[in-house]
Design a protein around this motif. Structure first.
Motif, PDB file in Angstrom:
ATOM      1  N   PRO A 120     -71.179  47.579  67.929  1.00 25.23           N
ATOM      2  CA  PRO A 120     -71.417  46.609  66.845  1.00 25.23           C
ATOM      3  C   PRO A 120     -70.867  47.077  65.504  1.00 25.23           C
ATOM      4  O   PRO A 120     -70.352  46.267  64.723  1.00 25.23           O
ATOM      5  N   LEU A 121     -70.974  48.383  65.226  1.00 25.83           N
ATOM      6  CA  LEU A 121     -70.497  48.907  63.944  1.00 25.83           C
ATOM      7  C   LEU A 121     -68.974  48.815  63.856  1.00 25.83           C
ATOM      8  O   LEU A 121     -68.428  48.334  62.849  1.00 25.83           O
ATOM      9  N   TYR A 122     -68.286  49.251  64.893  1.00 30.22           N
ATOM     10  CA  TYR A 122     -66.827  49.217  64.880  1.00 30.22           C
ATOM     11  C   TYR A 122     -66.309  47.776  64.869  1.00 30.22           C
ATOM     12  O   TYR A 122     -65.325  47.476  64.186  1.00 30.22           O
ATOM     13  N   LYS A 123     -66.984  46.904  65.590  1.00 32.65           N
ATOM     14  CA  LYS A 123     -66.577  45.496  65.598  1.00 32.65           C
ATOM     15  C   LYS A 123     -66.840  44.865  64.243  1.00 32.65           C
ATOM     16  O   LYS A 123     -66.025  44.070  63.737  1.00 32.65           O
ATOM     17  N   GLY A 124     -67.964  45.240  63.623  1.00 29.28           N
ATOM     18  CA  GLY A 124     -68.282  44.722  62.294  1.00 29.28           C
ATOM     19  C   GLY A 124     -67.249  45.125  61.259  1.00 29.28           C
ATOM     20  O   GLY A 124     -66.815  44.306  60.438  1.00 29.28           O
ATOM     21  N   TRP A 125     -66.819  46.390  61.300  1.00 35.64           N
ATOM     22  CA  TRP A 125     -65.787  46.854  60.359  1.00 35.64           C
ATOM     23  C   TRP A 125     -64.457  46.153  60.624  1.00 35.64           C
ATOM     24  O   TRP A 125     -63.692  45.870  59.698  1.00 35.64           O
ATOM     25  N   GLN A 126     -64.173  45.864  61.896  1.00 37.86           N
ATOM     26  CA  GLN A 126     -62.943  45.137  62.212  1.00 37.86           C
ATOM     27  C   GLN A 126     -62.996  43.723  61.636  1.00 37.86           C
ATOM     28  O   GLN A 126     -62.007  43.240  61.074  1.00 37.86           O
ATOM     29  N   TYR A 127     -64.143  43.069  61.763  1.00 36.47           N
ATOM     30  CA  TYR A 127     -64.316  41.746  61.149  1.00 36.47           C
ATOM     31  C   TYR A 127     -64.076  41.827  59.642  1.00 36.47           C
ATOM     32  O   TYR A 127     -63.410  40.977  59.054  1.00 36.47           O
ATOM     33  N   MET A 128     -64.657  42.856  59.010  1.00 32.39           N
ATOM     34  CA  MET A 128     -64.525  43.002  57.564  1.00 32.39           C
ATOM     35  C   MET A 128     -63.060  43.204  57.166  1.00 32.39           C
ATOM     36  O   MET A 128     -62.562  42.557  56.235  1.00 32.39           O
ATOM     37  N   GLY A 136     -68.919  39.289  60.432  1.00 27.35           N
ATOM     38  CA  GLY A 136     -69.457  40.639  60.276  1.00 27.35           C
ATOM     39  C   GLY A 136     -70.929  40.612  59.910  1.00 27.35           C
ATOM     40  O   GLY A 136     -71.743  41.383  60.454  1.00 27.35           O
ATOM     41  N   ILE A 137     -71.299  39.711  59.000  1.00 26.47           N
ATOM     42  CA  ILE A 137     -72.706  39.571  58.588  1.00 26.47           C
ATOM     43  C   ILE A 137     -73.556  39.089  59.759  1.00 26.47           C
ATOM     44  O   ILE A 137     -74.654  39.606  60.013  1.00 26.47           O
ATOM     45  N   SER A 138     -73.053  38.102  60.494  1.00 30.62           N
ATOM     46  CA  SER A 138     -73.785  37.565  61.643  1.00 30.62           C
ATOM     47  C   SER A 138     -73.994  38.634  62.705  1.00 30.62           C
ATOM     48  O   SER A 138     -75.086  38.741  63.286  1.00 30.62           O
ATOM     49  N   LEU A 139     -72.961  39.431  62.948  1.00 32.08           N
ATOM     50  CA  LEU A 139     -73.070  40.515  63.919  1.00 32.08           C
ATOM     51  C   LEU A 139     -74.150  41.508  63.478  1.00 32.08           C
ATOM     52  O   LEU A 139     -74.974  41.950  64.289  1.00 32.08           O
ATOM     53  N   GLY A 140     -74.145  41.851  62.177  1.00 37.04           N
ATOM     54  CA  GLY A 140     -75.135  42.770  61.651  1.00 37.04           C
ATOM     55  C   GLY A 140     -76.545  42.230  61.758  1.00 37.04           C
ATOM     56  O   GLY A 140     -77.477  42.945  62.152  1.00 37.04           O
ATOM     57  N   GLU A 141     -76.731  40.955  61.424  1.00 38.40           N
ATOM     58  CA  GLU A 141     -78.053  40.330  61.514  1.00 38.40           C
ATOM     59  C   GLU A 141     -78.551  40.328  62.954  1.00 38.40           C
ATOM     60  O   GLU A 141     -79.736  40.570  63.212  1.00 38.40           O
ATOM     61  N   ASN A 142     -77.662  40.041  63.889  1.00 37.92           N
ATOM     62  CA  ASN A 142     -78.028  40.026  65.303  1.00 37.92           C
ATOM     63  C   ASN A 142     -78.434  41.424  65.769  1.00 37.92           C
ATOM     64  O   ASN A 142     -79.425  41.581  66.498  1.00 37.92           O
ATOM     65  N   TYR A 143     -77.691  42.423  65.314  1.00 39.25           N
ATOM     66  CA  TYR A 143     -78.017  43.810  65.691  1.00 39.25           C
ATOM     67  C   TYR A 143     -79.396  44.197  65.159  1.00 39.25           C
ATOM     68  O   TYR A 143     -80.238  44.725  65.899  1.00 39.25           O
ATOM     69  N   LEU A 144     -79.652  43.923  63.887  1.00 38.74           N
ATOM     70  CA  LEU A 144     -80.916  44.313  63.263  1.00 38.74           C
ATOM     71  C   LEU A 144     -82.107  43.566  63.864  1.00 38.74           C
ATOM     72  O   LEU A 144     -83.225  44.098  63.909  1.00 38.74           O
ATOM     73  N   ALA A 145     -81.868  42.347  64.339  1.00 41.64           N
ATOM     74  CA  ALA A 145     -82.950  41.549  64.947  1.00 41.64           C
ATOM     75  C   ALA A 145     -83.449  42.175  66.239  1.00 41.64           C
ATOM     76  O   ALA A 145     -84.623  42.017  66.602  1.00 41.64           O
ATOM     77  N   PHE A 146     -82.571  42.905  66.940  1.00 39.83           N
ATOM     78  CA  PHE A 146     -82.934  43.482  68.232  1.00 39.83           C
ATOM     79  C   PHE A 146     -83.087  45.006  68.190  1.00 39.83           C
ATOM     80  O   PHE A 146     -83.355  45.631  69.213  1.00 39.83           O
ATOM     81  N   CYS A 164     -69.226  43.229  53.337  1.00 41.49           N
ATOM     82  CA  CYS A 164     -68.887  41.826  53.633  1.00 41.49           C
ATOM     83  C   CYS A 164     -69.392  40.913  52.513  1.00 41.49           C
ATOM     84  O   CYS A 164     -68.673  40.007  52.061  1.00 41.49           O
ATOM     85  N   TYR A 165     -70.623  41.147  52.056  1.00 42.39           N
ATOM     86  CA  TYR A 165     -71.166  40.352  50.943  1.00 42.39           C
ATOM     87  C   TYR A 165     -70.382  40.601  49.654  1.00 42.39           C
ATOM     88  O   TYR A 165     -70.189  39.680  48.848  1.00 42.39           O
TER      89      TYR A 165
END
Length: 250
Positions: A120-128, A136-146, A164-165
Motif C-alpha cells: 500500500p505504501l509503495y502504491k500510494g507513493w506511485q499514485y502521488m 493515493g488518499i483513498s488507498l491510505g484511508e482504506n489501509y487505516l480503516a483495516f 497528496c493533500y
C-alpha cells in the motif's frame, strides 16, 4: 536491530554489524545479505550515502531470491531518495537522482505481491508521483480503516497522504495527516521524523509561532541524535525562519 532501527542509529549499527558476523559464522548467504542490507539502511539514515552505496555495490541482485530482491531494491530506492533530498537544494544533479529514485521505487513495486505489508505504501507513493492524488488518499484511508495498530507503517501512510493533500492545496487536511503521523511517531518511539518539520512550517504559517519553534527544535535534537546530516541541513533553514518569527513575537 529492528527494535533500535528507528530509535537510535548507533545501537542499530552495532547490532547490524553483530548480525553480519553471526551470519558469516552460520555460512548462510541470505542471512549475510539481509544483515548487509540492514547496515546499508542505517548508513543511509546517518547520511553516509557513499559508504552505503559502496556496500550495496558489492551485492548482485540477479542472484537473489524474490524477497531478498525486494529488500535490495527498496534499499536502493531509499539511498537515491536521500541523494535526491540533499540535491534538491544543494546539488546540480537533482533531476537524475529523482528519476533514479522513482525507477527503483517502481522496480520494487513490480516484484511485490498485493499481500505484501509494504505494497500500500509503495502504491500510494506511485499514485502521488503520477498525479493520482485522490487515489493515493483513498488507498491510505482504506489501509487505516483495516489496520488500527500503531506502527511505523501507519506513520508512513499518513505522511504519504499529507503529501497528496499538499498537492491538492488542502492545507487543513495536510496538517491533520501530519499531526496524526507525528503523534504516532511519538507513541512508537520513532525518532526518524519526516512529518514534524512539515507540520512546524505549516502551523508557523498559520501564526502558531511558539508551537512551531518548540516542534522544530525537538526534531532538530532528534536529527542530531540520529546523526542525520541531510535532515539537519534542511531543518536549519526552517529553524532560522521560525526563530526569526519567534524573536519578533517576543
Amino acid at each position: 536491530f529492528k527494535a533500535y532501527n528507528s530509535l537510535n542509529t548507533d545501537s542499530a549499527l552495532s547490532y547490524a554489524n553483530s548480525n553480519i558476523k553471526l551470519s558469516k559464522i552460520l555460512g548462510k548467504e541470505d542471512y549475510i545479505i539481509y544483515a548487509l542490507l540492514d547496515k546499508a539502511n542505517i548508513l543511509i539514515r546517518m547520511s553516509q550515502l557513499s559508504d552505503a552505496e559502496i556496500l550495496l555495490g558489492k551485492l548482485d541482485a540477479r542472484k537473489m531470491e524474490k524477497r531478498l530482491k525486494i529488500e535490495y531494491l527498496s534499499t536502493m530506492y531509499y539511498l537515491y531518495s536521500r541523494y535526491a533530498e540533499y540535491n534538491d537544494k544543494y546539488g546540480i544533479n537533482r533531476k537524475y537522482y529523482y528519476q533514479t529514485e522513482f525507477a527503483y521505487a517502481d522496480s520494487t513495486l513490480k516484484y511485490m505481491e498485493k499481500e505484501d505489508p509494504y505494497y500500500p505504501l509503495y502504491k500510494g507513493w506511485q499514485y502521488m508521483r503520477t498525479g493520482h492524488y485522490y487515489e493515493g488518499i483513498s488507498l491510505g484511508e482504506n489501509y487505516l480503516a483495516f489496520h488500527s495498530e500503531n506502527d511505523i507503517m501507519k506513520s508512513q501512510i499518513l505522511y504519504m497522504m499529507s503529501i497528496c493533500y499538499k498537492m491538492l492545496k488542502n492545507v487543513d487536511m495536510q496538517i491533520n495527516m501530519l499531526s496524526k503521523a507525528t503523534i504516532n511517531d511519538l507513541y512508537i518511539a520513532n525518532n526518524n521524523y519526516e512529518s514534524l518539520s512539515n507540520l512546524s512550517y505549516l502551523i508557523y504559517q498559520k501564526g502558531y509561532i511558539s508551537e512551531a519553534y518548540r516542534y522544530i527544535n525537538y526534531e532538530l535534537r532528534m536529527a542530531i541524535q540520529q546523526k542525520d546530516k541531510i535532515r539537519i541541513l534542511s531543518l536549519l533553514e526552517v529553524l532560522d525562519m521560525i526563530q526569526k518569527g519567534n524573536s519578533k513575537k517576543i
